[in-house]
Design a protein around this motif. Structure first.
Motif, short mmCIF file in Angstrom:
data_model
loop_
_atom_site.label_atom_id
_atom_site.label_comp_id
_atom_site.label_asym_id
_atom_site.label_seq_id
_atom_site.Cartn_x
_atom_site.Cartn_y
_atom_site.Cartn_z
N TYR A 135 -10.41 10.40 -48.51
CA TYR A 135 -11.09 11.01 -47.22
C TYR A 135 -11.97 10.50 -46.18
O TYR A 135 -12.83 10.49 -45.13
N LYS A 163 4.14 20.00 -40.63
CA LYS A 163 3.48 18.27 -41.50
C LYS A 163 1.86 19.21 -41.93
O LYS A 163 1.64 18.57 -42.50
N ASP A 217 0.42 18.74 -45.11
CA ASP A 217 -1.10 18.69 -46.00
C ASP A 217 -1.89 19.70 -46.43
O ASP A 217 -2.53 19.04 -47.40
#
Length: 790
Positions: free
Chosen positions: A268, A359, A363
């Motif tokens: 990330y 979602k 995550d």
């Protein structure tokens, strides 16, 4: 009960333990026991010893067990051998090669041949494997109990500690109702403490390190330039790359980078950098998430963010949110699965869309693999910031403290190179300036400490420094030998000082003169000096013992004459320095190859190691590498099959690595890979057979001294016309004529403001790259040089 980890500086850790014992009482404080179990080889060896098997036969039997960490005798004797034989085979899971497989077959044949002593030993060893064999003491764990430990848990004693020991291991001790404290020694805290002491001693400035401003411009400039070598947490090559891209300007950036730069979340970092610098839009799965994700540009970085979002989105209580944090931190997937239903139901009651919630939870499940808490990251980032602040404002004092705590000679060499990059001089030992450790002199230069010299004891160091403080600087070698106590400062110590350059402050003598034995004489210069000192000391003693001992000495002893001789070549001087200090002080064998290392596509070894360690994240894992290094060790071996192989260690300014060579490669390249040689290595990283690890596959090895001559295809010199003068043109013309060859020389002249540029190329004949041209280019910073290699 909780497990509490606390870091202290190495030197202060024992004081904390002593305090805890004094405050709570010896009967309420204990160290934690560790249990060592019988592994595959040790179980065989122990059974063989009990059954009186001869040592030679016992060793032969244990050698049949593959010499790999974590090898289980049970698997060696019973697991499928080949992939075709079944799942979790020795070939696939343990990565055993052909030689190990042959040994396993022999071992199984012995095991099956029941009735023999060797078979009985293997059967008993198999039963004993995993049994407790011995006990030890946990390195950092301390137990503190609310009352006498005898009333709570079983206790043991050990000759290795004055404290009691628990009989319960660390993993289970928390369930017994006592607090487990990990008192850890952190070297960085010692470095900070030593640096602050040096700053106070040299500058008279007392710094409260816990009160430094967190918005210091100079410190953030250091981070933005990635000049973080020697600082805490941020000094790896990969982290430096990201710091240059991120250009951190607030403390929160450092906290985030500390949490992100670890396996998993590192993916990330590019998004974090792009979002901070406005190259990527900041997005939130739900608008409600902005409150807690805004500081990290919409990316979930910390466990605390998940806890707060779970409370806000799904109505989790603080207790439930903490359970979720623990499940993430300890990767308890089963607990996470149970909490998913609670999260979805709680969030849908607030009319949040289910597809978005799915979602988010997906995550978070991925996040659970690497979850990191902000409080931990903040503490580490704060200590890191303190080290960067000291390096930015007091570079010489801070780097002296780093060098004093470096540990290995490789690390000292690495940090000395960083000092050079910073413009700090690191000078060799000097009997008029050196202290015991690295220290800063009056000119702001770092001096090598006398304590780093091999064979120089503490008593000798204290004696030399004490006499210097009392009587002032030593004026020459004869003044030095008259003032020291030769019972404390031995001949060996004096030789080491001379080899290391400790007497270079006396310019009337070179290092060679101390060890030169003139023609027709039997002793060297240093031995003459030592004898002179002894005669002087004896005369002083004899005079003091007479009736007129208070009278001054009337007869002055003339110092001996030390004949002149040729000084040592630099390479010999460097070898002596490394012999007595472990490192090169006056220079480095690679100094002659700095041009090639900069312009010929050479990868620093530290960058190579960084690439190797993170190879699974690299898009081009099989990319070629050029390494230039000094061969510091060459280990030659013979396999059981009779084939020769070896392991070779090379180092450069940045680090050290090793690589194996087998069979034909070993025979072909060994003549070049001699200890002390400086070599160019071409190769790539290749995955080991049936293993996840990678090793350097060598394609070619050559002496570094041939690089300029063999590899230089084209040299381009970019210059502004005003930087060209008749002397420059004359030198280049003469150099090209004196060294004919196949290399193309190109001049690129340009005036950037007017966008004018012209290239001039040698058409008739080329030249051969040479040392004189390299020296000229190195001493001409106004030119930009580019080299195209073959």
């Amino acid at each position: 009960m909780p497990d509490i980890d606390t870091d202290f500086d190495d030197e202060g850790r024992q004081k904390v333990i002593d305090y805890v014992v004094e405050k709570y009482g010896k009967n309420q404080v204990a160290q934690i026991i560790t249990y060592g179990t019988m592994a595959a080889k040790s179980s065989i060896a122990d059974v063989a010893r009990v059954m009186d098997l001869p040592i030679a036969e016992s060793r032969a039997l244990t050698k049949l067990v593959p010499d790999r960490p974590g090898t289980e005798l049970r698997r060696v004797l019973h697991a499928p051998m080949k992939i075709k034989d079944g799942e979790k085979s020795l070939e696939e899971k343990d990565g055993l090669g052909s030689d190990d497989m042959e040994n396993v077959k022999k071992l199984r044949d012995i095991y099956k041949d029941t009735g023999t002593m060797l078979s009985k030993i293997l059967h008993e060893a198999e039963r004993l494997e995993g049994s407790v064999r011995n006990t030890g003491i946990h390195a950092a764990g301390i137990i503190i109990a609310p009352k006498d430990l005898m009333e709570l848990i079983p206790i043991a004693t050990s000759k290795e500690s004055n404290l009691w020991l628990t009989q319960i291991e660390g993993n289970d001790i928390e369930n017994a109702g006592v607090i487990k404290m990990d008192f850890l020694g952190l070297k960085t805290l010692t470095i900070i403490k030593n640096a602050l002491a040096l700053i106070k001693e040299i500058h008279g400035v007392t710094i409260d390190i816990d009160a430094i401003p967190l918005d210091d411009l100079k410190t953030f400039e250091l981070y933005q330039h990635a000049a973080t070598v020697g600082t805490f947490q941020f000094e790896s090559a990969g982290m430096q790359k990201y710091l240059k891209e991120l250009k951190p300007d607030k403390f929160g950036d450092l906290i985030a980078m500390n949490a992100l730069y670890r396996p998993g979340p590192i993916a990330y970092i590019p998004n974090y950098i792009d979002r901070k610098n406005g190259r990527e839009a900041i997005q939130y799965d739900l608008p409600e998430m902005q409150e807690y994700l805004e500081e990290t540009y919409g990316i979930t970085v910390y466990q605390e963010q998940v806890m707060l979002l779970a409370q806000k989105l799904a109505g989790f209580s603080k207790g439930d949110a903490d359970v979720l944090r623990k499940a993430m931190g300890k990767k308890q997937i089963a607990t996470l699965n149970k909490m998913k239903k609670q999260f979805i139901e709680g969030a849908t009651e607030k009319l949040l869309p289910v597809e978005k919630l799915e979602k988010i939870w997906t995550d978070w499940e991925a996040f659970a693999q690497y979850a990191f808490n902000k409080s931990h990251s903040t503490c580490y980032a704060y200590v890191a910031y303190q080290t960067a602040y000291l390096k930015a404002h007091y570079p010489a004092e801070y780097m002296s403290a780093v060098l004093n705590n470096a540990g290995s000679t490789e690390k000292i060499t690495f940090f000395m190179e960083e000092c050079k990059r910073m413009g700090l001089k690191v000078l060799g030992p000097d009997i008029n300036e050196s202290l015991k450790g690295f220290a800063v002199n009056s000119k702001g230069e770092i001096r090598f400490g006398l304590g780093g010299l091999k064979g120089v004891g503490d008593a000798a160091i204290e004696s030399i420094i004490e006499e210097r403080k009392k009587g002032g600087a030593y004026t020459d070698i004869f003044n030095f030998i008259k003032r020291i106590n030769q019972r404390t400062v031995s001949k060996k110590t004096l030789e080491t000082l001379a080899y290391a350059g400790g007497f270079d402050c006396f310019p009337e003598l070179t290092r060679t003169q101390y060890f030169n034995v003139p023609v027709g004489e039997t002793i060297n210069g240093l031995e003459k000096i030592i004898k002179y000192g002894q005669v002087y000391a004896n005369q002083n003693t004899n005079t003091a013992n007479t009736l007129f001992g208070d009278l001054p000495i009337t007869m002055e002893i003339p110092p001996p004459r030390i004949p002149e001789c040729e000084p040592w070549p630099l390479v010999i001087q460097l070898n002596f320095e490394k012999e007595v200090t472990g490192i090169f002080l006056s220079g480095h064998p690679l100094d002659n190859y700095k041009f090639e290392m900069r312009h010929y596509g050479v990868t620093p070894i530290a960058d190579f190691i960084e690439f190797k360690d993170s190879i699974k994240m690299q898009s081009n894992p099989n990319r070629p590498f050029r390494l230039v290094g000094l061969v510091v060790d060459a280990q030659h071996r013979v396999a059981k099959s009779g084939n020769k192989y070896g392991n070779f260690f090379i180092e450069d300014y940045s680090g050290k690595t090793d690589f194996p060579l087998f069979t034909e490669d070993y025979m072909r390249l060994t003549p070049i890979l001699q200890q002390g040689s400086t070599v160019l290595i071409n190769g790539f990283l290749k995955q080991r057979y049936n293993q996840e690890t990678f090793e350097l596959k060598i394609q070619s090895v050559s002496l570094a001294e041939t690089m300029k001559r063999v590899m230089t295809k084209q040299v381009t010199i970019e210059a502004h016309p005003q930087d060209l003068n008749p002397e420059t043109v004359k030198f280049i013309e003469q150099n090209v004529k004196a060294h004919p060859g196949m290399t193309t020389l190109r001049f690129s002249l340009g005036i950037p403001k007017e966008k004018l540029k012209i290239s001039l190329v040698t058409m008739s004949s080329g030249f051969e790259m040479n040392d004189e041209m390299v020296q000229f280019l190195e001493e001409s910073p106004q030119f930009d040089v580019q080299v195209v290699t073959a």
